[in-house]
Scaffold this motif. Sequence first.
Motif, PDB file in Angstrom:
ATOM      1  N   TYR A 189       0.989  -1.031  -0.555  1.00 50.09           N
ATOM      2  CA  TYR A 189      -0.009  -0.206   0.261  1.00 50.09           C
ATOM      3  C   TYR A 189       1.115   1.055   0.040  1.00 50.09           C
ATOM      4  CZ  TYR A 189      -3.303  -4.126   1.886  1.00 50.09           C
ATOM      5  OH  TYR A 189      -3.730  -4.743   1.900  1.00 50.09           O
ATOM      6  N   LEU A 194      -1.163   9.089   1.871  1.00 48.70           N
ATOM      7  CA  LEU A 194      -1.803   9.346   3.007  1.00 48.70           C
ATOM      8  C   LEU A 194      -1.750  10.347   4.016  1.00 48.70           C
ATOM      9  CD1 LEU A 194      -4.893   7.280   3.501  1.00 48.70           C
ATOM     10  CD2 LEU A 194      -3.241   5.604   5.215  1.00 48.70           C
ATOM     11  N   ASP A 441     -18.568  13.047  -0.403  1.00 47.97           N
ATOM     12  CA  ASP A 441     -19.272  12.075  -0.724  1.00 47.97           C
ATOM     13  C   ASP A 441     -19.783  10.726   1.036  1.00 47.97           C
ATOM     14  OD1 ASP A 441     -20.319   8.963  -2.404  1.00 47.97           O
ATOM     15  OD2 ASP A 441     -18.558   7.997  -1.144  1.00 47.97           O
ATOM     16  N   VAL A 443     -19.922   8.297   2.162  1.00 48.68           N
ATOM     17  CA  VAL A 443     -19.102   6.991   2.424  1.00 48.68           C
ATOM     18  C   VAL A 443     -17.063   6.629   2.408  1.00 48.68           C
ATOM     19  CG1 VAL A 443     -17.963   4.484   1.049  1.00 48.68           C
ATOM     20  CG2 VAL A 443     -20.781   6.039   1.137  1.00 48.68           C
ATOM     21  N   GLU A 444     -17.433   8.014   1.759  1.00 48.91           N
ATOM     22  CA  GLU A 444     -15.789   9.343   1.621  1.00 48.91           C
ATOM     23  C   GLU A 444     -15.805   9.234   2.454  1.00 48.91           C
ATOM     24  OE1 GLU A 444     -14.688  11.334  -1.924  1.00 48.91           O
ATOM     25  OE2 GLU A 444     -12.836  11.814  -1.163  1.00 48.91           O
ATOM     26  N   LEU A 447     -14.935   6.521   5.259  1.00 48.40           N
ATOM     27  CA  LEU A 447     -13.822   5.895   5.177  1.00 48.40           C
ATOM     28  C   LEU A 447     -12.440   6.985   6.224  1.00 48.40           C
ATOM     29  CD1 LEU A 447     -13.294   4.885   1.722  1.00 48.40           C
ATOM     30  CD2 LEU A 447     -13.425   3.686   3.952  1.00 48.40           C
ATOM     31  N   ALA A 450     -12.780   6.267   9.083  1.00 46.22           N
ATOM     32  CA  ALA A 450     -12.056   5.364   9.699  1.00 46.22           C
ATOM     33  C   ALA A 450     -10.655   4.852   9.597  1.00 46.22           C
ATOM     34  CB  ALA A 450     -12.529   3.732   8.768  1.00 46.22           C
ATOM     35  N   THR A 454      -7.739   5.094  13.108  1.00 46.34           N
ATOM     36  CA  THR A 454      -6.867   3.640  12.773  1.00 46.34           C
ATOM     37  C   THR A 454      -6.112   4.180  12.849  1.00 46.34           C
ATOM     38  OG1 THR A 454      -8.222   2.764  11.454  1.00 46.34           O
ATOM     39  CG2 THR A 454      -5.852   1.892  11.812  1.00 46.34           C
TER      40      THR A 454
ATOM     41  N   LEU B 170     -16.428  -1.444  -1.750  1.00 46.09           N
ATOM     42  CA  LEU B 170     -15.964  -1.793  -0.803  1.00 46.09           C
ATOM     43  C   LEU B 170     -16.297  -3.427   0.025  1.00 46.09           C
ATOM     44  CD1 LEU B 170     -15.874   1.576   1.034  1.00 46.09           C
ATOM     45  CD2 LEU B 170     -13.904   0.528  -0.123  1.00 46.09           C
ATOM     46  N   ARG B 174     -20.981  -1.309   0.341  1.00 43.76           N
ATOM     47  CA  ARG B 174     -20.622  -0.161   0.095  1.00 43.76           C
ATOM     48  C   ARG B 174     -20.207   0.563  -1.082  1.00 43.76           C
ATOM     49  NH1 ARG B 174     -18.536   2.992   5.128  1.00 43.76           N
ATOM     50  NH2 ARG B 174     -16.877   0.959   5.014  1.00 43.76           N
ATOM     51  N   ILE B 175     -20.560   1.286  -2.059  1.00 43.89           N
ATOM     52  CA  ILE B 175     -19.638   1.849  -3.432  1.00 43.89           C
ATOM     53  C   ILE B 175     -19.607   3.634  -2.671  1.00 43.89           C
ATOM     54  CG2 ILE B 175     -20.290   2.948  -5.606  1.00 43.89           C
ATOM     55  CD1 ILE B 175     -22.401   1.063  -4.951  1.00 43.89           C
ATOM     56  N   TRP B 176     -17.952   3.913  -3.376  1.00 42.70           N
ATOM     57  CA  TRP B 176     -17.609   4.967  -3.354  1.00 42.70           C
ATOM     58  C   TRP B 176     -17.628   5.516  -4.233  1.00 42.70           C
ATOM     59  CZ3 TRP B 176     -12.309   6.126  -3.655  1.00 42.70           C
ATOM     60  CH2 TRP B 176     -11.558   7.751  -3.128  1.00 42.70           C
ATOM     61  N   ASN B 177     -18.685   6.029  -4.330  1.00 41.04           N
ATOM     62  CA  ASN B 177     -18.019   7.173  -5.896  1.00 41.04           C
ATOM     63  C   ASN B 177     -16.834   8.592  -5.448  1.00 41.04           C
ATOM     64  OD1 ASN B 177     -17.982   8.557  -7.498  1.00 41.04           O
ATOM     65  ND2 ASN B 177     -20.310   9.064  -7.653  1.00 41.04           N
ATOM     66  N   LEU B 191      -7.486   9.268  -0.847  1.00 38.65           N
ATOM     67  CA  LEU B 191      -8.195   7.564  -0.470  1.00 38.65           C
ATOM     68  C   LEU B 191      -7.044   6.827  -2.117  1.00 38.65           C
ATOM     69  CD1 LEU B 191     -11.471   8.144   1.087  1.00 38.65           C
ATOM     70  CD2 LEU B 191      -9.325   7.207   2.435  1.00 38.65           C
ATOM     71  N   THR B 201      -7.122  -6.510  -2.673  1.00 37.11           N
ATOM     72  CA  THR B 201      -6.762  -6.118  -1.001  1.00 37.11           C
ATOM     73  C   THR B 201      -7.863  -5.549  -0.351  1.00 37.11           C
ATOM     74  OG1 THR B 201      -4.524  -5.374  -0.215  1.00 37.11           O
ATOM     75  CG2 THR B 201      -5.094  -7.590  -1.210  1.00 37.11           C
ATOM     76  N   LEU B 202      -8.255  -4.706  -0.839  1.00 34.62           N
ATOM     77  CA  LEU B 202      -8.631  -3.403   0.001  1.00 34.62           C
ATOM     78  C   LEU B 202     -10.208  -3.319  -0.683  1.00 34.62           C
ATOM     79  CD1 LEU B 202      -5.964  -1.266   0.938  1.00 34.62           C
ATOM     80  CD2 LEU B 202      -6.361  -2.589   1.862  1.00 34.62           C
ATOM     81  N   LYS B 452      -5.154  -2.259   5.954  1.00 34.16           N
ATOM     82  CA  LYS B 452      -6.068  -4.027   5.773  1.00 34.16           C
ATOM     83  C   LYS B 452      -7.150  -3.801   6.742  1.00 34.16           C
ATOM     84  CE  LYS B 452      -7.438  -8.016   3.583  1.00 34.16           C
ATOM     85  NZ  LYS B 452      -7.612  -7.785   1.973  1.00 34.16           N
ATOM     86  N   THR B 454      -8.680  -3.123   8.571  1.00 34.72           N
ATOM     87  CA  THR B 454      -9.873  -1.053   8.667  1.00 34.72           C
ATOM     88  C   THR B 454     -11.047  -1.717   7.699  1.00 34.72           C
ATOM     89  OG1 THR B 454      -8.346   0.341  10.019  1.00 34.72           O
ATOM     90  CG2 THR B 454     -10.432   0.942   8.777  1.00 34.72           C
ATOM     91  N   LEU B 455     -10.652  -1.853   6.281  1.00 36.87           N
ATOM     92  CA  LEU B 455     -10.463  -1.675   5.116  1.00 36.87           C
ATOM     93  C   LEU B 455     -11.687  -2.938   4.685  1.00 36.87           C
ATOM     94  CD1 LEU B 455      -9.500   0.750   2.313  1.00 36.87           C
ATOM     95  CD2 LEU B 455     -10.921   1.059   4.408  1.00 36.87           C
TER      96      LEU B 455
END
Lengths: 471, 471
Positions: A189, A194, A441, A443-444, A447, A450, A454, B170, B174-177, B191, B201-202, B452, B454-455
Amino acid sequence: MSPELIDRFAAIVGPANALRDPADQERYLVEWRGLWHGETPVVLRPGSTAEVARILELAHETGTRIVPQGGNTGLVGGQVPAGDEVLVSLGRMKRIRSVDPAGDTIIVDAGATLSEVQQAAEDVDRLFPLSLASEGSCQIGGNLATNAGGTAVLAYGTMRDLVLGLEVVLADGRIWNGLRTLRKDNTGYDLRHLFVGSEGTLGIVTGAALKLFPKPRSRVTAMAATPSPADALRLFSVLRGTAGGTLTTFEILPRIGLDFVLRHAAGTRDPFGAPHDWYLLIEVSSGVEEATARDALEADLAGAFEEGLLLDAVVARSGNQASAFWRLREMLSEVQSHEGGSIKHDVSVPVAKVPEFLARAGEAVIELLPEARLVPFGHLGDGNIHFNVSQPPGMDKARFLSMWDEMNERVHGVAAALGGSISAEHGIGQLKRRLLPRVKDPVEYELMLAIKRTLDPQGLLNPGKVLELKE
Amino acid sequence: MSPELIDRFAAIVGPANALRDPADQERYLVEWRGLWHGETPVVLRPGSTAEVARILELAHETGTRIVPQGGNTGLVGGQVPAGDEVLVSLGRMKRIRSVDPAGDTIIVDAGATLSEVQQAAEDVDRLFPLSLASEGSCQIGGNLATNAGGTAVLAYGTMRDLVLGLEVVLADGRIWNGLRTLRKDNTGYDLRHLFVGSEGTLGIVTGAALKLFPKPRSRVTAMAATPSPADALRLFSVLRGTAGGTLTTFEILPRIGLDFVLRHAAGTRDPFGAPHDWYLLIEVSSGVEEATARDALEADLAGAFEEGLLLDAVVARSGNQASAFWRLREMLSEVQSHEGGSIKHDVSVPVAKVPEFLARAGEAVIELLPEARLVPFGHLGDGNIHFNVSQPPGMDKARFLSMWDEMNERVHGVAAALGGSISAEHGIGQLKRRLLPRVKDPVEYELMLAIKRTLDPQGLLNPGKVLELKE
C-alpha cells in the motif's frame, strides 16, 4: 495542563526550546491575516526526529493533544491550536540530509523552508519546482501536510507529485522510515499519499525524499489579452498540444484585477495600450535555446491571434520584462486588501468547465449583491480559480464580510454542481471543516473517519481540523 | 461452498454470467506462464457496479472470500484464487462512460482493456499514455490494482500518476463514488492512492477517471550503443536536461539480450555493423515538428558521441525503422524462453545506483553459478531493471530453476542494500508475499496490516495476497 506535564514535555527538547512565555509564543500563534489567534500551554521546538517521537510517545501516554506546525503560513487555520494543545514547531529541523543530482532526488528535514530546498537544488544545478508566495517562510513539512500547489503545478504537479518518500512520526510515537528515492516501487500500500494532504491529523512528517528536475535552459514569458475565458481555454488546449509539459504557467486575471494592481502596486504598468476584459500570463520553460523557444511561442500566439483567441500579446524580451509580467499576477492577492473587504473562494472545477463556472458563480454572487466586484483569477490550466469578491466601494466592510458564509454557499454550490472542489489547494483546516461533510460523498467521509481512527485512535493529532470527530 | 450459496451469488449476475463448469472457468484460472493454476467454486461476471456491490454485500454477510480479476495477465499470481474464493471477473464492464477532450479526462469502467481506453483517447485525438506488452488484454481495473508501469513511465508516470478519481466497491458492499476529474482537490485524505496498487485486497475498483494528454505531433526513435551503464546514465542526464519531459523512452539492453532477439525473433536485424556491450532505445515525443525534434536528438547524440558516452547511434528515418528498433526491445522477454530457464527479478534502485546495482548483482549471481547468463534490461530512466538470468546452455532446466529462491535472495539483497525495491512494477501478489515482511520497514508493514483490518476486517478480499494476515 499541569505544570508537571509541561515540564515532562519541556525536558524532551530542553528548556530553551520549550516556550511558555506568551511573548515568545506569539509568532507561533498569530495567523498572518489575523483570522485566528491561537493559544497553547507550550510551544515545543524539537531538534530531531527522535525528539518528535518522544513528544508523541508522551502525548500518547498522557492523552495530550498536539498541533504540528511548519512555517505558520496556512490559510485555513490548520496550524492554529485552540488552547489545550501542545504546539510542536518543526522549524529547528532544517537539515538538507542528502542530494543526489545524478538521480534527481533530495532528502530534507521537514522544517527546511521551501526556499532552502529550492536553493539546495539550485546549488547542484537542479530545480525543485514547487513555488508559492510564502516560499521564504513555509516549510516542506507544511507543504506536504497541505499538499501545496502554487504556480508550477501545471507542469510539475502539486507537492503530492513531487514526493518519493516520507519519514513520519505516528500518533503513538512510532517512526515510519519510508524515505525511499525510488521512481517505481510496487511493494504494498502507498502510505505516503495518506499523509500528504492530511494536515497533520494522521502523523507528523519529519523528513521527505523529493524529486528534482533539470533546470530549464530557457524560460519564455508572455502576457496576452483574450476576449473570454472560453477563448483562453481554447488557447490552453492549443499550447498543451505544442508545448506539452514545457507549458509551465497558464494564469488568468480579469481587467479589474489588473486595475487593482496598477492602482496599488508601485512601478507596475499596463502591458497593452488599450484595456481588455481578460489577461493571461503564459510561460514556457524548456531545455531548448531561448531564441528557439521564443520563436515557437510567438508563432503559437500569432496563430491564436489569427483565430480570434487573442486580442493582443507580448512576449518578454528580457528577464526584467518577464519579472514585470509576473509581478502583475503575483501582487493580485495582496493589493485586494486596499480595495476593502474581500470574500475568498479557493475552488477547482474540471478544466473545461472553468468558463461556465466563472459565468454561473458570477451570476450567483451578483444576485446576492449586485454591486459586488468580481475578481476571479488563478490557475486556469489546473481548473483552480481563486474566486475572490471585493466589496462595493463605499459599503461598510463589516457588513460586506458578514455575507461571507452566504456567498461561499453560492459559489461552492456552483462548483459542486460542476463536479468541483471547495478547496483546490488551501486545504480544510478549521475554516472548512464544517463544510466538508456536506460536500463529500458520505462513504468517502466515513472512510476518512475510519482511517483517522486507525492511525490516531485517541484523536490527539491536530484536533478540530479537517474532520468532525464524535467526541 | 454450498450449492445454495453459489446459487445466491449466481442470482445476482444471472445464470449465464455465473460459470461453474471447469471448462468455462479455465481461462480465468490458467496463469499464462503456467506458474499457477487456480480453483474456484464459481466465476461471476457482473455487468454493473451495482452487481459488484451486491456480490460483496453477500460475501460480507456470509463470510465468503473473493478474488477480483481483470485481464488475468498479472505476473505475481495476484489474480489467482486458491480454491474456496469466488472469482469476480470485471471483463463485462467495459463502458467508456465519458470523454472530455477539452479537459483532457476520460471516465471508464474497470473492465475496459487498456487498448480500448487508448483507442477511446485516440478517437478524440488524445493520448492515454500507459503502454504495456499485455495492453490488448489487461484491464484498467487491473492496471489500477497493480499500479501498472510499462514503457511510458519516464514521461507520464505509472498508473498511479494517471488517475484522477475512482469508483470502488468496499468489502462490505458500500460504493465509494470518487470519480472526480479535478487536477487539484485538497479536501481531506487521498483515498485514491490507497486503492491504487493494493492488488484487490482493499476494495474492487469498478470505474476510473483518468488523465489524457495531447497526442505528440512527432516521435523520434533512436538506437544507440554505449560502453557501459555508467555512460548510459550520463547520457540520460544530458537528455533529461535538453529534452526534459519529452524524453519518453530510455531503455537499456545488453548484447546477449540482442543476440537472443536476433536468434529467435523473425525479421530482426542488428542495427549496427559491429557488436557492442550495451544498447539503448531512446525516444523523444513532443509537440514540435518531426524534423526539428530529429535534429535536436541527433545533435544531442552527436555531442554524446564526442564525449565518449556513445559508440554508435542511429536515429530512425521512418516509422518502420522505429518499429524495428522497438521490436528489438519488446521481443526480449519472449525470446528468453527459447534459451532455457530464466530466473527473473523486477527490481528498482535509485536511478543513479543502476550501474552499481548491475555490477554487484551480476557478481552475486556469478558467484552462485559461474556459467549463468546475465540478461538485465529495462527502464534505466526509472531505475527499474528486469534482472533476468538465463540458464547456462546445456544445464538441466529444472536444476537451474531450483536455484530461483537462492538467486532471488542474492539479487534482492543487492537491491535492498542500495535502497531498492524487490518489486518495481509487478507487485507482490502471492509470489513475493512471504518476502515482503523481510524487506519492509516493520512499522510500515504494521501500518499496512492496520489499513487492511480497517477496510476489510473479515479479510475477505483477495486473501493470501500481498500481506500475511494472522488467521
